[in-house]
Enzyme design. Structure first.
Site, PDB file in Angstrom:
ATOM      1  N   ASP A 155     -22.808  27.024   8.703  1.00  0.00           N
ATOM      2  CA  ASP A 155     -24.038  26.495   9.318  1.00  0.00           C
ATOM      3  C   ASP A 155     -25.041  26.056   8.262  1.00  0.00           C
ATOM      4  O   ASP A 155     -26.021  25.385   8.581  1.00  0.00           O
ATOM      5  CB  ASP A 155     -24.681  27.561  10.222  1.00  0.00           C
ATOM      6  CG  ASP A 155     -23.811  27.878  11.423  1.00  0.00           C
ATOM      7  OD1 ASP A 155     -24.066  28.881  12.085  1.00  0.00           O
ATOM      8  OD2 ASP A 155     -22.856  27.119  11.670  1.00  0.00           O
ATOM      9  N   LYS A 189     -30.685  32.920  16.629  1.00  0.00           N
ATOM     10  CA  LYS A 189     -30.003  32.375  17.819  1.00  0.00           C
ATOM     11  C   LYS A 189     -28.687  33.117  18.033  1.00  0.00           C
ATOM     12  O   LYS A 189     -28.367  33.542  19.134  1.00  0.00           O
ATOM     13  CB  LYS A 189     -29.733  30.889  17.602  1.00  0.00           C
ATOM     14  CG  LYS A 189     -28.732  30.273  18.577  1.00  0.00           C
ATOM     15  CD  LYS A 189     -28.575  28.771  18.404  1.00  0.00           C
ATOM     16  CE  LYS A 189     -27.491  28.403  17.492  1.00  0.00           C
ATOM     17  NZ  LYS A 189     -26.129  28.461  18.011  1.00  0.00           N
ATOM     18  N   ASN A 190     -27.924  33.284  16.918  1.00  0.00           N
ATOM     19  CA  ASN A 190     -26.567  33.830  17.053  1.00  0.00           C
ATOM     20  C   ASN A 190     -26.526  35.346  17.131  1.00  0.00           C
ATOM     21  O   ASN A 190     -25.461  35.942  17.120  1.00  0.00           O
ATOM     22  CB  ASN A 190     -25.666  33.282  15.939  1.00  0.00           C
ATOM     23  CG  ASN A 190     -25.448  31.786  16.118  1.00  0.00           C
ATOM     24  OD1 ASN A 190     -25.695  31.233  17.197  1.00  0.00           O
ATOM     25  ND2 ASN A 190     -25.029  31.123  15.066  1.00  0.00           N
ATOM     26  N   ARG A 220     -31.945  22.977  20.226  1.00  0.00           N
ATOM     27  CA  ARG A 220     -31.000  24.036  20.637  1.00  0.00           C
ATOM     28  C   ARG A 220     -31.170  25.269  19.759  1.00  0.00           C
ATOM     29  O   ARG A 220     -30.936  26.387  20.174  1.00  0.00           O
ATOM     30  CB  ARG A 220     -29.549  23.532  20.499  1.00  0.00           C
ATOM     31  CG  ARG A 220     -29.087  22.603  21.585  1.00  0.00           C
ATOM     32  CD  ARG A 220     -27.604  22.261  21.390  1.00  0.00           C
ATOM     33  NE  ARG A 220     -26.831  23.472  21.216  1.00  0.00           N
ATOM     34  CZ  ARG A 220     -25.692  23.527  20.512  1.00  0.00           C
ATOM     35  NH1 ARG A 220     -25.225  22.444  19.930  1.00  0.00           N
ATOM     36  NH2 ARG A 220     -25.026  24.661  20.391  1.00  0.00           N
ATOM     37  N   CYS A 248     -20.898  22.099  21.140  1.00  0.00           N
ATOM     38  CA  CYS A 248     -21.002  21.311  19.891  1.00  0.00           C
ATOM     39  C   CYS A 248     -19.874  20.294  19.770  1.00  0.00           C
ATOM     40  O   CYS A 248     -18.785  20.485  20.271  1.00  0.00           O
ATOM     41  CB  CYS A 248     -20.880  22.239  18.693  1.00  0.00           C
ATOM     42  SG  CYS A 248     -22.126  23.469  18.659  1.00  0.00           S
ATOM     43  N   ARG A 281     -13.427  23.061  20.338  1.00  0.00           N
ATOM     44  CA  ARG A 281     -13.706  24.481  20.240  1.00  0.00           C
ATOM     45  C   ARG A 281     -12.786  25.233  21.212  1.00  0.00           C
ATOM     46  O   ARG A 281     -13.129  25.456  22.351  1.00  0.00           O
ATOM     47  CB  ARG A 281     -15.167  24.739  20.541  1.00  0.00           C
ATOM     48  CG  ARG A 281     -16.119  23.869  19.701  1.00  0.00           C
ATOM     49  CD  ARG A 281     -16.075  24.227  18.222  1.00  0.00           C
ATOM     50  NE  ARG A 281     -16.699  25.521  17.973  1.00  0.00           N
ATOM     51  CZ  ARG A 281     -18.014  25.706  17.935  1.00  0.00           C
ATOM     52  NH1 ARG A 281     -18.819  24.705  18.164  1.00  0.00           N
ATOM     53  NH2 ARG A 281     -18.506  26.903  17.695  1.00  0.00           N
TER      54      ARG A 281
HETATM   55  C1  EPZ Z   1     -19.984  31.083  15.700  1.00  0.00           C
HETATM   56  O1  EPZ Z   1     -19.250  30.128  16.412  1.00  0.00           O
HETATM   57  C2  EPZ Z   1     -21.396  30.558  15.679  1.00  0.00           C
HETATM   58  N1  EPZ Z   1     -21.884  30.427  17.043  1.00  0.00           N
HETATM   59  C3  EPZ Z   1     -21.405  29.193  14.988  1.00  0.00           C
HETATM   60  O2  EPZ Z   1     -22.735  28.749  14.935  1.00  0.00           O
HETATM   61  C4  EPZ Z   1     -20.873  29.365  13.574  1.00  0.00           C
HETATM   62  O3  EPZ Z   1     -20.836  28.096  12.952  1.00  0.00           O
HETATM   63  C5  EPZ Z   1     -19.469  29.955  13.646  1.00  0.00           C
HETATM   64  O4  EPZ Z   1     -19.502  31.199  14.357  1.00  0.00           O
HETATM   65  C6  EPZ Z   1     -18.898  30.228  12.259  1.00  0.00           C
HETATM   66  O5  EPZ Z   1     -19.770  31.046  11.545  1.00  0.00           O
HETATM   67  C7  EPZ Z   1     -22.362  31.530  17.678  1.00  0.00           C
HETATM   68  O6  EPZ Z   1     -22.377  32.619  17.132  1.00  0.00           O
HETATM   69  C8  EPZ Z   1     -22.855  31.332  19.075  1.00  0.00           C
HETATM   70  P1  EPZ Z   1     -15.599  30.783  15.361  1.00  0.00           P
HETATM   71  P2  EPZ Z   1     -17.785  30.473  16.962  1.00  0.00           P
HETATM   72  O7  EPZ Z   1     -14.936  31.294  16.577  1.00  0.00           O
HETATM   73  O8  EPZ Z   1     -17.651  31.932  17.132  1.00  0.00           O
HETATM   74  C9  EPZ Z   1     -11.424  28.661  15.673  1.00  0.00           C
HETATM   75  C10 EPZ Z   1     -24.404  27.193  15.194  1.00  0.00           C
HETATM   76  O9  EPZ Z   1     -24.586  26.099  14.634  1.00  0.00           O
HETATM   77  N2  EPZ Z   1     -11.227  29.284  16.986  1.00  0.00           N
HETATM   78  O10 EPZ Z   1     -15.980  31.743  14.279  1.00  0.00           O
HETATM   79  O11 EPZ Z   1     -17.512  29.588  18.124  1.00  0.00           O
HETATM   80  C11 EPZ Z   1     -12.521  27.614  15.671  1.00  0.00           C
HETATM   81  O12 EPZ Z   1     -12.010  26.373  16.105  1.00  0.00           O
HETATM   82  C12 EPZ Z   1     -23.039  27.544  15.660  1.00  0.00           C
HETATM   83  O13 EPZ Z   1     -25.253  28.072  15.396  1.00  0.00           O
HETATM   84  C13 EPZ Z   1      -9.992  29.131  17.609  1.00  0.00           C
HETATM   85  O14 EPZ Z   1      -9.091  28.478  17.093  1.00  0.00           O
HETATM   86  O15 EPZ Z   1     -16.897  30.019  15.763  1.00  0.00           O
HETATM   87  C14 EPZ Z   1     -12.933  27.590  14.214  1.00  0.00           C
HETATM   88  O16 EPZ Z   1     -12.050  26.757  13.482  1.00  0.00           O
HETATM   89  C15 EPZ Z   1     -22.072  26.420  15.417  1.00  0.00           C
HETATM   90  N3  EPZ Z   1      -9.789  29.713  18.828  1.00  0.00           N
HETATM   91  C16 EPZ Z   1     -12.708  29.022  13.753  1.00  0.00           C
HETATM   92  O17 EPZ Z   1     -11.894  29.651  14.750  1.00  0.00           O
HETATM   93  C17 EPZ Z   1     -10.766  30.461  19.441  1.00  0.00           C
HETATM   94  O18 EPZ Z   1     -10.509  30.989  20.540  1.00  0.00           O
HETATM   95  C18 EPZ Z   1     -13.981  29.835  13.616  1.00  0.00           C
HETATM   96  O19 EPZ Z   1     -14.737  29.600  14.766  1.00  0.00           O
HETATM   97  C19 EPZ Z   1     -12.017  30.590  18.799  1.00  0.00           C
HETATM   98  C20 EPZ Z   1     -12.220  29.997  17.568  1.00  0.00           C
END
Ligand code: EPZ
Length: 423
Positions: free
Chosen positions: A309, A23-24, A402, A119, A124
């Site tokens: 995840d 998916k990702n 999803r 989510c 987020r």
């Molecule tokens: C990606 O989400 C994945 N989604 C998530 O998978 C996965 O859990 C996550 O990476 C961590 O591995 C996709 O690839 C579509 P992050 P992402 O930005 O990129 C903070 C699933 O179940 N942050 O790495 O959205 C955020 O709050 C999903 O398949 C900010 O503060 O996660 C978090 O604490 C869930 N500001 C941390 O960074 C921002 O602008 C890491 O989140 C962006 C993120």
């Protein structure tokens, strides 16, 4: 009326289950295809709710999407895009829609996007995206509903950007956007998930100039345009890890096929250390029954650490391990709240704070009526139902659909007693 899953517990599993395209990875190639005005063919494509929604959003922009579910293929023709406004219910419901903003900004010089929700695993934010676009010379007008981003008079200009926190989609978005910016962009404190080098390999084949993917520093030399191409989605490492822990927690012998074991990072080492018995092949993992699971504490971490995840299925696995351990969810604020539903089934879990729980096992689980808060907790509840005594009902299964294609058919094939009931 919404559908539910009904699961009868106590079934051993056996046989083979194939892992789907990730998916990702698929969500990112869909976004990256907008960087070009030429066609992009995607193979080993997962037809799941998240990818279907993103393709619907793209079609609303004027992108032509040819789908062939039989062949697991999609063809994207981004030549007819007539607008760059990402607004409405669809965008607000799906966090991954933020991925479309960068490529549209890079190609058309402006984009408007409603704040994406998606989510429930913690608020987020999108500050890394907005701040990154600004560093590339764009102006951003934000209100509580949406943000409008317009590139400077000289278009986007390469810059050094250091992420305050490692962000997977933040890394991928700014990397894609910088492909069409003028000059060099240096991204620091980048994510290193396996989906990123795979995306870069595709983009470079199409004419982009990116180096360093898979490390914490990625360098992008901007180019005027890139061509279309063909992309094969890699196996889903989260499906792989989830099915592995499903085989272990049901004490079954199953073979997880078409996977890339090394994409599981430290998860395999941790499971082995916890006494899990499984065999690793080049493109399969086979679980062996009779594991004597010992409670083993973990802290989730960016790749190659323990994937967030995979924390929910691991937390379930630890309810069946001997002893006491701590599960520390370091990435998201709301990713442990599902444990209260495992506790109603009989699990012995103490919530220390929003990021830490203590799990004491083994504990016998009993079937209950549950509701899936997000996709990874949802699949974990489904697996909990497989080991619980009696029947488990799971509501809100859209969350599971999803990320897991035709999941009840695939699990029934290896012996699970599970059915989708349309209420
Ligand atoms: C990606 O989400 C994945 N989604 C998530 O998978 C996965 O859990 C996550 O990476 C961590 O591995 C996709 O690839 C579509 P992050 P992402 O930005 O990129 C903070 C699933 O179940 N942050 O790495 O959205 C955020 O709050 C999903 O398949 C900010 O503060 O996660 C978090 O604490 C869930 N500001 C941390 O960074 C921002 O602008 C890491 O989140 C962006 C993120």
């Amino acid at each position: 009326m919404p559908e539910i899953f009904e699961i009868e517990g106590g079934q051993k599993l056996s046989g083979e289950i194939e892992v789907n395209g990730a998916k990702n990875s698929a969500l990112k190639i869909l976004a990256a295809s907008l960087l070009s005005d030429e066609k992009c063919k995607i193979t080993n494509f997962p037809f799941i709710e998240d990818t279907k929604r993103i393709m619907e959003i793209m079609e609303e922009l004027g992108v032509r999407v040819e789908k062939n579910e039989e062949l697991k293929e999609v063809e994207i023709d981004p030549s007819g895009i007539k607008g760059t406004s990402l607004t409405g219910e669809l965008v607000r419901k799906l966090r991954a829609s933020i991925l479309l903003a960068g490529p549209l900004l890079a190609r058309f010089g402006e984009v408007e996007i409603d704040h994406p929700g998606g989510c429930v695993i913690g608020k987020r934010p999108i500050d890394f995206f907005v701040d990154g676009f600004k560093k590339l010379g764009a102006s951003c007008e934000e209100n509580d509903q949406s943000v409008k981003i317009v590139s400077g008079n000289n278009g986007l200009v390469g810059e050094e950007i250091i992420f305050p926190k490692i962000s997977v989609t933040g890394t991928e978005s700014l990397m894609m956007t910088a492909v069409l910016a003028k000059g060099k962009t240096i991204l620091k404190n980048c994510a290193m998930e396996p989906e990123i080098p795979v995306l870069v390999e595709y983009l470079n084949k199409c004419g982009a100039k990116i180096s360093g993917a898979g490390t914490s520093t990625i360098i992008i030399d901007g180019v005027g345009k890139i061509s279309g191409g063909e992309f094969e989605v890699i196996p889903d490492r989260i499906e792989t890890g989830t099915f592995l822990m499903m085989g272990l927690v049901t004490d079954s012998e199953i073979t997880i096929k078409k996977c890339i074991p090394e994409h599981l990072g430290s998860v395999l080492e941790i499971l082995k250390g916890a006494g899990a018995k499984f065999e690793i092949g080049t493109d399969y993992i086979r679980t062996i029954s009779g594991s004597k699971l010992e409670a083993t504490s973990i802290a989730t971490h960016e790749y190659p650490g323990f994937a967030t995840d995979l924390q929910p299925p691991y937390t379930l696995l630890m309810t069946q391990a001997k002893g006491m351990c701590m599960v520390h969810e370091t990435i998201f604020d709301g990713r442990l709240f599902f444990v209260d539903q495992l506790s109603t089934m009989g699990a012995n879990i103490v919530i220390c704070d929003p990021h830490r729980v203590i799990v004491i096992g083994p504990a016998k689980l009993f079937g209950k009526k549950l509701s899936s808060p997000d996709l990874r907790a949802g699949i974990t509840m489904l697996i909990a139902g497989m080991i619980a005594e009696g029947k488990t009902i799971i509501e809100n299964i859209y969350q599971i659909d999803r990320g897991y294609e035709k999941i009840e058919e695939r699990l029934a094939k290896i012996g699970a007693k599970i059915k989708r009931v349309r209420n």
